[in-house]
Every structure is written in structure tokens, then in C-alpha cells.
Design a protein around this motif. Structure first.
Motif, PDB file in Angstrom:
ATOM      1  N   LEU A 151       0.838  -1.203   0.000  1.00  0.00           N
ATOM      2  CA  LEU A 151       0.000   0.000   0.000  1.00  0.00           C
ATOM      3  C   LEU A 151       0.872   1.252   0.000  1.00  0.00           C
ATOM      4  CD1 LEU A 151      -2.762   1.313  -0.029  1.00  0.00           C
ATOM      5  CD2 LEU A 151      -2.783   1.158   2.463  1.00  0.00           C
ATOM      6  N   ALA A 152       1.906   1.273   0.819  1.00  0.00           N
ATOM      7  CA  ALA A 152       2.807   2.435   0.835  1.00  0.00           C
ATOM      8  C   ALA A 152       3.438   2.635  -0.539  1.00  0.00           C
ATOM      9  CB  ALA A 152       3.879   2.266   1.910  1.00  0.00           C
ATOM     10  N   ALA A 153       3.877   1.562  -1.171  1.00  0.00           N
ATOM     11  CA  ALA A 153       4.476   1.658  -2.505  1.00  0.00           C
ATOM     12  C   ALA A 153       3.471   2.189  -3.520  1.00  0.00           C
ATOM     13  CB  ALA A 153       5.017   0.301  -2.944  1.00  0.00           C
ATOM     14  N   THR A 154       2.240   1.711  -3.462  1.00  0.00           N
ATOM     15  CA  THR A 154       1.201   2.174  -4.380  1.00  0.00           C
ATOM     16  C   THR A 154       0.943   3.667  -4.200  1.00  0.00           C
ATOM     17  OG1 THR A 154       0.116   0.007  -4.450  1.00  0.00           O
ATOM     18  CG2 THR A 154      -1.230   1.920  -5.027  1.00  0.00           C
ATOM     19  N   LEU A 155       0.783   4.087  -2.967  1.00  0.00           N
ATOM     20  CA  LEU A 155       0.483   5.496  -2.703  1.00  0.00           C
ATOM     21  C   LEU A 155       1.635   6.407  -3.129  1.00  0.00           C
ATOM     22  CD1 LEU A 155      -1.258   5.102   0.760  1.00  0.00           C
ATOM     23  CD2 LEU A 155      -2.362   5.586  -1.445  1.00  0.00           C
ATOM     24  N   LEU A 156       2.852   6.004  -2.834  1.00  0.00           N
ATOM     25  CA  LEU A 156       4.001   6.835  -3.205  1.00  0.00           C
ATOM     26  C   LEU A 156       4.243   6.831  -4.712  1.00  0.00           C
ATOM     27  CD1 LEU A 156       6.434   5.941  -0.290  1.00  0.00           C
ATOM     28  CD2 LEU A 156       5.193   8.098  -0.643  1.00  0.00           C
ATOM     29  N   SER A 157       3.955   5.727  -5.373  1.00  0.00           N
ATOM     30  CA  SER A 157       4.170   5.634  -6.821  1.00  0.00           C
ATOM     31  C   SER A 157       3.157   6.443  -7.620  1.00  0.00           C
ATOM     32  CB  SER A 157       4.091   4.174  -7.279  1.00  0.00           C
ATOM     33  OG  SER A 157       5.113   3.414  -6.706  1.00  0.00           O
TER      34      SER A 157
END
Length: 113
Positions: free
Chosen positions: A84-90
Motif C-alpha cells: 500500500l505504501a508503494a502504491t500510494l508513493l508511486s
């Protein structure tokens, strides 16, 4: 282990996230009928969910919801929070000031047994 988002644009973030999932721009996540998020990949699908809540003008929290069928292991919550963190930051770095991921479950935001 809630994922805490610091943002001044909660409604924009939420609507853009849901639209990107709906249009297939983000294919890592599925939004269920209750508005909760689960990983799309079959290995992880419905092992847990995230429930998004706005808690203040500048803060939103994705609380993890455990499955009744699968125990919430460290691996499951680690994968869910990391993805989720990767998705939001990407995809939405321009809408987010920062992301916090506390190490332990929080009974105020997380739903687990």
C-alpha cells in the motif's frame, strides 16, 4: 499497524485512488463492496483488507482488517503495508506529505482477532 497518511487532500486522494483501481491503472488492489481494499494478486487476496478513514483535516488512516479465514501473520501485514505504501508513493506522492507505518497493531484503527 495502521498506515497513517498526512495529507491536505484527503478527498482527492481517496477518489483518485478508487478511480485508478476502477480503471485498471492500479491493478495491485481491489475495492470490495464495503469500500475496503485488498490485494488483487491471488496469493494475498482477501487475506486482509484496509479500511480508510479520515481522522482529522490533515490525517487519514488505513486500518488493517484481518480475515476470519486466515490468521493475520507478520508476513501478511508486512506485505499489505509495504504494497500500500508503494502504491500510494508511486501514484499519489503529490497528494501526500508523509506516510507513517507503526510497528504494532493498534486496536483503535485495526480490526483483528
Amino acid at each position: 499497524m495502521a498506515l497513517i497518511i498526512h495529507t491536505n487532500q484527503f478527498l482527492s486522494l481517496q477518489s483518485k485512488l478508487n478511480l485508478a483501481i476502477q480503471l485498471g491503472v492500479i491493478n495491485t488492489w481491489i475495492v470490495d463492496d464495503e469500500g475496503d481494499y485488498t490485494i488483487a494478486k491471488e496469493r494475498w487476496r482477501m487475506k486482509a483488507w484496509f479500511r480508510l478513514r479520515q481522522v482529522s483535516e490533515h490525517e487519514a488512516i488505513f486500518g488493517i482488517v484481518s480475515s476470519k479465514k486466515y490468521p493475520l501473520t507478520k508476513e501478511i501485514y508486512g506485505v499489505y503495508h509495504g504494497r500500500l505504501a508503494a502504491t500510494l508513493l508511486s501514484h499519489f506522492d503529490n497528494l501526500i506529505d508523509s506516510i507513517e507505518i507503526p510497528a504494532l497493531l493498534d486496536s483503535k484503527w485495526d480490526i483483528y482477532s
